[in-house]
Design an enzyme around this catalytic site. Structure first.
Site, PDB file in Angstrom:
ATOM      1  N   SER A 113       0.849  -1.191   0.000  1.00  0.00           N
ATOM      2  CA  SER A 113       0.000   0.000   0.000  1.00  0.00           C
ATOM      3  C   SER A 113       0.892   1.252   0.000  1.00  0.00           C
ATOM      4  CB  SER A 113      -0.954  -0.049   1.194  1.00  0.00           C
ATOM      5  OG  SER A 113      -2.009   0.865   1.040  1.00  0.00           O
ATOM      6  N   HIS A 162      -7.751  -5.966   0.452  1.00  0.00           N
ATOM      7  CA  HIS A 162      -6.573  -5.108   0.488  1.00  0.00           C
ATOM      8  C   HIS A 162      -5.419  -5.713   1.285  1.00  0.00           C
ATOM      9  CE1 HIS A 162      -4.363  -1.401   0.041  1.00  0.00           C
ATOM     10  NE2 HIS A 162      -4.259  -1.250   1.340  1.00  0.00           N
TER      11      HIS A 162
END
Length: 253
Positions: free
Chosen positions: A93, A231
């Protein structure tokens, strides 16, 4: 505390290859603690940004440029201290954005390049940045941030429901998202470093297509791997993630 101890709190065993792991926004080095010793031949080196855990008294960064300007020399010194062997960089990320800019900074310094860059949970640089449609994180209340973290996933509910605990961890989260919101990709030459990108099939923050776009940012070879999940699939499925990491680094392990 030495500079190396500040940035790299978990000292790995000797191994042929070092892997510097950069955490997601609000994350810390402990996100990768369970990875130590998990891949034969790989010395996992979780990176600890300031403002959290053992560095909680330090001011977090607000700009990517400042972060990588300080981190790059620390990585190069650590590599040299370990004998100057091969090393790789991994980021998830926000950590993927940081890893990319870190490699660019190392190149600008003329330091030895990593043998591989691995990224996950993040589209290619022109496609990542702040969270669209949201006002700046620095302006959000504690309740709004708790709601945002619930939507993003990866933060336990017991922490989100406890205002006192949440207040303790919100400072690095605000700072990291400020870095993300302030980030502006500056076009440059593709990296002379091979890239492996890990994409999760149901990641609302980084689609498989946006993750595949990393291919345009290297001229040394690109591999796309997919995992089922959201995610944080790479952290939730460590065995599969480690398999992909080992495959990328196999020539040096």
């Amino acid at each position: 505390m030495t500079d190396a101890e500040r940035w790299f709190p978990y000292r790995p065993d000797d191994a042929p290859v070092r892997l510097y792991c950069l955490p997601h926004a609000g994350g810390s080095a402990s996100a990768f603690r369970s990875w130590l010793g998990a891949v034969p031949g790989l010395a996992v080196c979780p990176v600890q940004p300031p403002g959290r855990e053992g560095r909680h008294r330090e001011q977090p960064y607000a700009h990517m440029r400042d972060l990588v300007r300080d981190l790059a020399p620390a990585v190069l010194a650590d590599v040299a201290g370990a004998g100057g062997g091969p090393y790789a960089v991994y980021g998830h990320s926000l950590g993927a954005m940081t890893a990319f800019e870190l490699v660019r900074e190392i190149d600008a310094l003329g330091g030895p390049r990593p043998v591989h860059l691995l990224v996950s949970g993040c589209g290619a640089p022109p496609l990542c940045g702040g969270l669209e449609g949201l006002r700046p994180i620095r302006d959000m209340s504690l309740e709004e941030i708790a709601g945002l973290l619930r939507r993003l996933g990866g933060t336990p509910e017991w922490l989100l429901a406890n205002q006192a605990l949440l207040a303790m961890v919100v400072t690095p989260f605000r700072a990291d998202f400020t870095v993300k919101e302030n980030y502006r990709y500056v076009p440059g030459d593709p990296l002379d470093v091979p890239v492996t990108a890990l994409a999760a099939t149901d990641d609302p923050r980084a689609s498989v297509a946006d993750t595949a776009a990393w291919e345009a940012h290297t001229r040394a070879g690109f591999t796309l791997r997919t995992l089922m999940g959201g995610h944080f699939a790479v952290l939730e499925q460590p065995d599969l993630t480690h398999k992909h990491i080992a495959a990328a680094l196999q020539p040096w392990l």
